[in-house]
Design an enzyme around this catalytic site. Sequence first.
Site, short mmCIF file in Angstrom:
data_model
loop_
_atom_site.label_atom_id
_atom_site.label_comp_id
_atom_site.label_asym_id
_atom_site.label_seq_id
_atom_site.Cartn_x
_atom_site.Cartn_y
_atom_site.Cartn_z
N ARG A 148 -5.18 0.36 1.63
CA ARG A 148 -6.21 -0.68 1.77
C ARG A 148 -7.01 -0.46 3.06
O ARG A 148 -8.24 -0.57 3.07
CB ARG A 148 -5.58 -2.07 1.76
CG ARG A 148 -5.24 -2.59 0.38
CD ARG A 148 -4.36 -3.84 0.45
NE ARG A 148 -4.18 -4.43 -0.87
CZ ARG A 148 -3.36 -3.95 -1.82
NH1 ARG A 148 -2.64 -2.88 -1.56
NH2 ARG A 148 -3.27 -4.55 -3.00
N GLY B 181 -1.74 4.56 -8.27
CA GLY B 181 -2.58 3.47 -8.78
C GLY B 181 -3.61 3.02 -7.77
O GLY B 181 -4.74 2.68 -8.15
N ARG C 267 -2.28 4.56 -17.64
CA ARG C 267 -2.14 3.36 -16.81
C ARG C 267 -3.42 2.53 -16.85
O ARG C 267 -4.52 3.06 -17.06
CB ARG C 267 -1.78 3.76 -15.37
CG ARG C 267 -0.44 4.49 -15.29
CD ARG C 267 -0.05 4.83 -13.88
NE ARG C 267 0.25 3.63 -13.08
CZ ARG C 267 0.58 3.65 -11.80
NH1 ARG C 267 0.66 4.81 -11.16
NH2 ARG C 267 0.84 2.53 -11.16
N SER D 253 -2.44 -5.45 -14.02
CA SER D 253 -2.34 -4.96 -12.64
C SER D 253 -3.30 -5.72 -11.74
O SER D 253 -4.50 -5.75 -11.99
CB SER D 253 -2.67 -3.46 -12.58
OG SER D 253 -2.70 -3.02 -11.24
N SER D 254 -2.78 -6.28 -10.66
CA SER D 254 -3.63 -6.97 -9.70
C SER D 254 -4.55 -5.98 -8.98
O SER D 254 -5.58 -6.38 -8.42
CB SER D 254 -2.78 -7.72 -8.67
OG SER D 254 -2.01 -6.81 -7.89
N GLN D 255 -4.21 -4.67 -9.00
CA GLN D 255 -5.07 -3.68 -8.35
C GLN D 255 -6.45 -3.61 -8.99
O GLN D 255 -7.41 -3.17 -8.34
CB GLN D 255 -4.40 -2.30 -8.40
CG GLN D 255 -3.18 -2.18 -7.52
CD GLN D 255 -2.49 -0.83 -7.66
OE1 GLN D 255 -2.90 0.00 -8.49
NE2 GLN D 255 -1.46 -0.60 -6.87
N GLU E 239 8.04 -4.79 -7.53
CA GLU E 239 8.51 -3.59 -6.84
C GLU E 239 9.99 -3.67 -6.50
O GLU E 239 10.65 -2.64 -6.32
CB GLU E 239 7.70 -3.36 -5.56
CG GLU E 239 6.29 -2.86 -5.79
CD GLU E 239 6.24 -1.41 -6.22
OE1 GLU E 239 7.00 -0.59 -5.67
OE2 GLU E 239 5.46 -1.09 -7.12
N ARG F 230 10.64 4.69 -6.89
CA ARG F 230 11.53 3.53 -6.84
C ARG F 230 12.80 3.77 -7.66
O ARG F 230 13.88 3.29 -7.29
CB ARG F 230 10.81 2.29 -7.35
CG ARG F 230 9.56 1.92 -6.56
CD ARG F 230 9.85 1.55 -5.13
NE ARG F 230 8.62 1.23 -4.41
CZ ARG F 230 8.46 1.34 -3.11
NH1 ARG F 230 9.45 1.78 -2.36
NH2 ARG F 230 7.32 1.02 -2.53
N LYS G 169 6.56 9.93 -2.39
CA LYS G 169 5.40 9.08 -2.67
C LYS G 169 5.28 7.98 -1.62
O LYS G 169 4.17 7.56 -1.27
CB LYS G 169 5.54 8.47 -4.06
CG LYS G 169 4.37 7.63 -4.54
CD LYS G 169 4.64 7.12 -5.95
CE LYS G 169 3.55 6.20 -6.46
NZ LYS G 169 2.33 6.92 -6.85
#
Length: 448
Positions: A33, A106, A134, A177-179, A336, A408, A433
């Site tokens: 960001r 993403g 995605r 996705s909030s992205q 996550e 993850r 990553k």
Amino acid sequence: MQPGADDPWSAPVATGPVRATVTVPGSKSGTNRALVLAAAADGVSRLRGALRSRDTVLMAAALRELGATVTEESGPGADQGDAEIVVTGPVGAARGTATIDCGNAGTVARFTPALATLARGDVRFDGDPRMRDRPLTPLLRALRELGAHIDGDRMPFTVRGTGAVPGGAVTVDASDSSQLVSGLLLAAARFERGATVTHAGHRLPSGPYLDMTVADLRAAGVVVDVDDPTADLLRAGATPAASTRRWRVEPGGPRPLDRVIEPDLNSAAAFVAAAAVTGGEVTITGWPAATEQPGRMLPDLLVAMGCRAELVPDGLRVTGGGRITGIDVDLSDFGEAAPVLTGLAVLADSPSRLRGIAHLRLQETDRLAALAGELGRLGARVTVTDDGLAITPVPLHGARLDPHADHRLAMTYAVVGLAVPGVTVDDIATTGKTVPDFARMWATMLAG
């Protein structure tokens, strides 16, 4: 050095309670960001404690393709993925026909297309094969409605950058996705009329990440107003049939900033989980007293599973309680955490139910199917539900596990391996990553 993709990694078994202090690298979400906002600003920004990992390297390369100058300098924690990054913006002329490799990131795929509309020239986007599946289409359609020129609705696609976007009002369904919303908001202050972005659809997943985006925009001097009718209805005791949320970004800015990136609280999850598994004590240095990162929920989740968690002068200290208690929790705001919590749940003394995480089917891999299938190789009883996972603890045995190129999942297998002999992990290097040299950090933690 981490084992390579072709070298199975033997997850070490804990021989006693882990007692360690761990410094995790900077936040991936915060770093990317900050990089985007710095590239959108007119001037020089310096990011300290930034993460240097595959995703952030891809982001820096993308911003260079769009005409920003990005220089990486080694910081004091360079061996653990920390860096100081100097960015000079704004984005301008794309380099001929520019090409942006999104990998399986993403944030790169969803944060840079809006910036690419502000460059001059064609910008082609592509990435790893998984990225083609995605969620991305709602973002590209919204950019077209705001006046951008884009060929294609999914990868590979091309942005025909003209140097300017009219902006205005747009509605997007960001249920997957909030992205998709963050990608619009991060560039909206550079649009001629700014932008009013409305989410209309099912409940937004990972809402705290949008709070991060808004906080970062405001810190950079951008005026952002947020209207959340759904939250108002919930507070009034109503059950809305759909979710609506609205953001208004005024034109102007962002301004360049010098800032320090917070530690990645998501990446800390595996390390503090080691305290839960072994009945030990792990302190994460630099844990912020207040943060917008969804990882702020992690201490309460661990307490619910039988740990003790407290802020101390060094950071966050988590102490295992000697046994792990099952949990029934809605993780829609903190998906996550689901992989590591699943790893703890298969070692618990009672069943668990993780809810509100259907969107994890659309992450680096289908995390729900992968967790159920791979942990099932250990004998675990993990069932995929409509919106998450149900876990019933049973005796486990060793097996070779595939993280499906998902950082993850690889970390989760390391957590389970602390208590289950014979766990080996393919491609532990995929943890790079977010946590470069994870295997070494894990061994160092176990050594105290």
